[in-house]
Structures are given as structure tokens and as C-alpha cells.
Design a protein around this motif. Structure first.
Motif, PDB file in Angstrom:
ATOM      1  N   ALA A 162       0.790  -1.323   0.120  1.00  0.00           N
ATOM      2  CA  ALA A 162      -0.050   0.029  -0.028  1.00  0.00           C
ATOM      3  C   ALA A 162       0.692   1.160   0.122  1.00  0.00           C
ATOM      4  CB  ALA A 162      -0.781   0.096   1.421  1.00  0.00           C
ATOM      5  N   THR A 163       0.294   2.356  -0.413  1.00  0.00           N
ATOM      6  CA  THR A 163       0.921   3.805  -0.622  1.00  0.00           C
ATOM      7  C   THR A 163       0.126   4.701  -0.219  1.00  0.00           C
ATOM      8  OG1 THR A 163       2.606   4.962  -1.690  1.00  0.00           O
ATOM      9  CG2 THR A 163       0.949   3.721  -2.915  1.00  0.00           C
ATOM     10  N   ASP A 164       0.629   5.954   0.381  1.00  0.00           N
ATOM     11  CA  ASP A 164      -0.258   7.067   0.467  1.00  0.00           C
ATOM     12  C   ASP A 164       0.499   8.205  -0.319  1.00  0.00           C
ATOM     13  OD1 ASP A 164       1.891   7.719   2.212  1.00  0.00           O
ATOM     14  OD2 ASP A 164       0.629   8.167   4.105  1.00  0.00           O
ATOM     15  N   ARG A 165       1.449   7.725  -0.961  1.00  0.00           N
ATOM     16  CA  ARG A 165       2.540   8.525  -1.847  1.00  0.00           C
ATOM     17  C   ARG A 165       3.664   9.375  -0.940  1.00  0.00           C
ATOM     18  NH1 ARG A 165      -1.077  13.293  -4.842  1.00  0.00           N
ATOM     19  NH2 ARG A 165      -1.871  13.398  -2.686  1.00  0.00           N
ATOM     20  N   TYR A 166       3.430   9.091   0.025  1.00  0.00           N
ATOM     21  CA  TYR A 166       4.764   9.564   1.278  1.00  0.00           C
ATOM     22  C   TYR A 166       5.276   8.319   1.991  1.00  0.00           C
ATOM     23  CZ  TYR A 166       2.468  14.245   0.379  1.00  0.00           C
ATOM     24  OH  TYR A 166       2.012  15.307   0.084  1.00  0.00           O
ATOM     25  N   ARG A 167       4.647   7.250   1.793  1.00  0.00           N
ATOM     26  CA  ARG A 167       5.102   6.242   2.298  1.00  0.00           C
ATOM     27  C   ARG A 167       4.742   4.996   1.620  1.00  0.00           C
ATOM     28  NH1 ARG A 167       1.952   5.143   7.783  1.00  0.00           N
ATOM     29  NH2 ARG A 167       0.417   6.301   6.583  1.00  0.00           N
ATOM     30  N   LEU A 168       5.444   3.807   1.459  1.00  0.00           N
ATOM     31  CA  LEU A 168       5.295   2.540   0.886  1.00  0.00           C
ATOM     32  C   LEU A 168       5.569   1.508   1.453  1.00  0.00           C
ATOM     33  CD1 LEU A 168       4.618   1.425  -2.109  1.00  0.00           C
ATOM     34  CD2 LEU A 168       6.878   1.227  -2.668  1.00  0.00           C
ATOM     35  N   ALA A 169       4.370   0.811   1.845  1.00  0.00           N
ATOM     36  CA  ALA A 169       4.734  -0.536   2.775  1.00  0.00           C
ATOM     37  C   ALA A 169       4.521  -1.802   2.102  1.00  0.00           C
ATOM     38  CB  ALA A 169       3.762  -0.300   4.025  1.00  0.00           C
ATOM     39  N   THR A 170       5.299  -2.696   2.260  1.00  0.00           N
ATOM     40  CA  THR A 170       5.150  -4.177   1.873  1.00  0.00           C
ATOM     41  C   THR A 170       5.195  -5.122   2.974  1.00  0.00           C
ATOM     42  OG1 THR A 170       5.948  -3.610  -0.438  1.00  0.00           O
ATOM     43  CG2 THR A 170       6.023  -5.829  -0.039  1.00  0.00           C
ATOM     44  N   ARG A 171       4.471  -6.060   2.956  1.00  0.00           N
ATOM     45  CA  ARG A 171       4.417  -7.147   3.880  1.00  0.00           C
ATOM     46  C   ARG A 171       4.284  -8.467   3.143  1.00  0.00           C
ATOM     47  NH1 ARG A 171       3.078  -9.373   9.169  1.00  0.00           N
ATOM     48  NH2 ARG A 171       4.384 -11.418   9.106  1.00  0.00           N
ATOM     49  N   THR A 172       5.345  -9.344   3.281  1.00  0.00           N
ATOM     50  CA  THR A 172       5.358 -10.636   2.633  1.00  0.00           C
ATOM     51  C   THR A 172       5.014 -11.812   3.616  1.00  0.00           C
ATOM     52  OG1 THR A 172       7.276  -9.799   1.156  1.00  0.00           O
ATOM     53  CG2 THR A 172       6.803 -12.076   1.309  1.00  0.00           C
ATOM     54  N   LEU A 173       4.146 -12.927   3.086  1.00  0.00           N
ATOM     55  CA  LEU A 173       3.697 -13.882   3.668  1.00  0.00           C
ATOM     56  C   LEU A 173       4.120 -15.065   2.953  1.00  0.00           C
ATOM     57  CD1 LEU A 173       0.306 -12.681   5.032  1.00  0.00           C
ATOM     58  CD2 LEU A 173       2.333 -12.506   6.261  1.00  0.00           C
ATOM     59  N   VAL A 174       4.494 -16.125   3.724  1.00  0.00           N
ATOM     60  CA  VAL A 174       4.907 -17.458   3.158  1.00  0.00           C
ATOM     61  C   VAL A 174       3.608 -18.202   3.482  1.00  0.00           C
ATOM     62  CG1 VAL A 174       6.343 -19.159   2.993  1.00  0.00           C
ATOM     63  CG2 VAL A 174       7.315 -17.114   3.319  1.00  0.00           C
TER      64      VAL A 174
END
Length: 352
Positions: A162-174
Motif C-alpha cells: 500500500a502507499t499514500d504517496r509519502y510511504r510505501l509499505a510491503t508485507r510478505t507472507l509465506v
């Protein structure tokens, strides 16, 4: 004797835009008693001066204000009465938004017999990942996709972005077993957030994709549907691949950073790298973080509303920050577990 200038309930009802039965109801509720009741016939009689109150009463009912609140409205001062109206409008708007989401989810579940079984995950683990990622979404009427979460599945892992244009967050699940198919789609963040409360109470959840939604099938076989957004999600992979090389690497204790931010809660925070030491610059003091830092001396600034969520949602006890300069995105990840990563945009030095 009856005042000849008073009106019958029928005449008053027409002028007020109400029905006679409604006027009787509001009289019994104590909201609009008649000016006079004929002692012989029992007829309710109203004065012209009551029309203003009757008009307000009709309008308050038009916005769905409950009768007890209307009673408070008529006894309140101007400021309090205005606040009661604002509160009612906010309540109605929230209810309408909830109905719209429910209707959209219901529509998304219609006529979709053909579903692609993607994988099975731990419900609580997926719920925690949703909480972390949804914190980076934002409601922007001009760019509705910023309220979306990009879900991408491949045989080895599931990623949420997800992003709000000031942050970009990524979560990876296995997943417990390799994903059965590759799939990608942008999901409505509000739907995911609603589903998270259910996911916390189911040991496993199966992800089932269709043309209009992603189904989350719980252990009890019930399914919650998350709408697919039609707007194109920002090309975050291009952004990440075009970042300049890392010039500084900082490793600090997460709690040290949170403690400093929570005690002062400044609008902007500086991060200074000096002689291999990371230091937080706050309005009244400089806080030694006690970690390590590589690279030449550097100072960069962050908005509290951008930095704090990235730090608080990071996994593990230690944070690793990859810096690229005072005007380039910083990467925040967990030194103990690298499967949750956030890019954070710095801001201008508050002195300028």
C-alpha cells in the motif's frame, strides 16, 4: 374562550408541511404542544409563531435525528444545537458509507461460481499483516486507488503493498503450502480492514479469487468478499528499482525510537548521523539512540505522521534504516525479520 387567531390542526399542518397525525404524535412526545386545547371539543389549536419550530422539527426528522436528541436541540444554545446537527450528519454519512460497502460486497459475490483457489494462510497472521499495511492507505477522492491494497501471489509467497504517496509499505507472507497459482489484484482497503476482525478468530483462511472480488473463506466455510478496485495501482516496483544506492545504514532499538517520539510528539523529527552514531533531533533536545550507523555525517527530517506509523508497525526489536540522502526515500525494515518493509519520504528542514 378560544382565541380566534389560532389555527386548527388541519390548517396548521398544511402551513407547516406536516400531517395532522404527525402533529398529534409530536404533541404527545412533548416536542410541539399546541398553543391551546379547546376545553369543550378537545381540538388542538396552533399559533403562527409555532410555524418556525414546526419547520425545524420537520427538517430535523428529515436528517433522521432521534426524538430524544430533538428534545435536546430545542433546549440547547446555538453552539450546542449546531453541534447536534453536525453529529447527526456524521452518523448518517457513516451509516450510508457502511451500506454502500455492504452493497458493493454483496454485488461482488453474485454470479461468481468460477473461483481460483490461490492459497491457505493462518488467519491471525493475515489479520496482523492487514493491520500493518492498511495503516499506509489513505482516503483520497481524487485518487481512490490509494485506499487499495495490492495483493500479489506467486508459488512461493504472498505480498501486500500500500502507499499514500509519502510511504510505501510491503508485507510478505509465506503460505503453509506453495501457492496454487499466480494472481494479482488491488483490494479495497476498507473491506480488508473489516475482514481482519474475523480473520483473527479463524485458524486458517483460504484465498479465492474471482473476476470482481477476493473471497476469504474461513475455517467454518463462511466467506467474506473484498472488492477488486478497477483503478491502476501505482507502479511501485519501478519506483523501488530506480532508487539510488544506499549511502548510510542505521541499526537501532525500535523502543528507543518510539519512546522518544511518544514523549514529545513533535511535528517534525530530525535524524542525524554523526561520527557513526544515530541521533534523533527533537524540538527541545537531541536523543542518542545508542545504535550504529555507517556513512558520512548526514541530517534528514521526517514528518511525525509519516515516520511514527512506519516505526510502530515494524516487526521485531531492532530497526534497520537504509538512507540515500536528505531528499531521497529511506527504507525502514526490521533487522530481525525483513518481511515487512516501508519506504518513507523525508521532508524539508523546518528551518526553511
Amino acid at each position: 374562550m378560544t382565541d380566534p387567531e389560532l389555527m386548527s390542526i388541519g390548517v396548521f399542518a398544511k402551513l407547516a408541511g406536516l400531517t395532522a397525525s404527525a402533529l398529534r404524535f409530536y404533541d404527545d412526545a412533548g416536542l410541539l404542544p399546541p398553543e391551546q386545547v379547546d376545553p369543550i371539543t378537545g381540538y388542538r389549536l396552533y399559533s403562527e409563531s409555532q410555524l418556525a419550530r414546526a419547520s425545524q422539527l420537520r427538517q430535523l426528522r428529515d436528517i433522521g435525528m432521534p426524538l430524544p436528541t430533538i428534545g435536546k436541540f430545542f433546549s440547547a444554545g446555538t453552539h450546542e444545537a449546531a453541534q447536534l446537527i453536525d453529529d447527526q450528519v456524521a452518523k448518517v454519512a457513516a451509516e450510508a458509507a457502511g451500506i454502500q460497502r455492504a452493497a458493493a460486497t454483496l454485488k461482488a459475490s453474485l454470479g461468481e461460481a468460477d473461483r481460483l483457489n490461490i492459497c491457505t494462510l493462518s488467519g491471525p497472521v493475515l489479520a496482523a499483516a492487514i493491520d500493518q499495511i492498511v495503516a499506509t492507505t489513505i482516503h483520497n477522492p481524487d485518487i481512490p486507488v490509494l485506499n487499495g491494497v495490492r495483493l500479489e501471489a506467486n508459488p512461493d509467497a504472498i505480498s501486500l503493498t500500500a502507499t499514500d504517496r509519502y510511504r510505501l509499505a510491503t508485507r510478505t507472507l509465506v503460505p503453509s503450502q506453495p501457492s496454487a497459482a499466480s494472481w494479482a489484484g488491488t483490494l479495497a482497503g476498507d473491506d480488508l480492514q473489516t475482514a481482519a476482525s474475523r480473520l483473527r478468530r479463524t485458524p486458517i483462511v483460504t484465498l479465492e479469487a474471482s473476476a470482481r472480488s477476493l473471497g476469504l473463506r474461513m475455517a467454518d466455510t463462511t466467506v467474506m468478499h473484498c472488492r477488486l478496485l478497477a483503478e491502476v495501482f501505482p507502479d511501485y516496483k519501478l519506483l523501488v528499482s530506480s532508487l539510488p544506492p544506499v549511502s548510510h545504514r542505521v541499526t537501532v532499538d525500535k523502543q528507543n525510537v518510539l519512546k522518544a517520539l511518544e514523549q514529545q510528539a513533535p511535528e517534525r523529527i530530525g535524524l542525524r548521523i554523526a561520527a557513526g552514531r544515530p541521533i534523533l533531533l527533537l524540538p527541545d533536545c537531541a536523543v542518542e539512540l545508542g545504535g550504529t550507523a555507517s556513512g558520512p555525517d548526514l541530517t534528514l527530517w521526517f514528518e511525525l505522521t509519516t515516520l511514527y506509523p512506519a516505526v510502530s508497525h515494524a516487526l521485531g526489536k531492532h530497526l534497520m534504516l537504509d538512507l540515500r540522502g536528505a531528499d531521497q526515500p529511506a527504507t525502514i525494515r526490521s533487522a530481525d525479520d525483513g518481511d515487512f518493509t516501508t519506504l518513507v519520504m523525508p521532508c524539508l528542514n523546518p528551518a526553511y
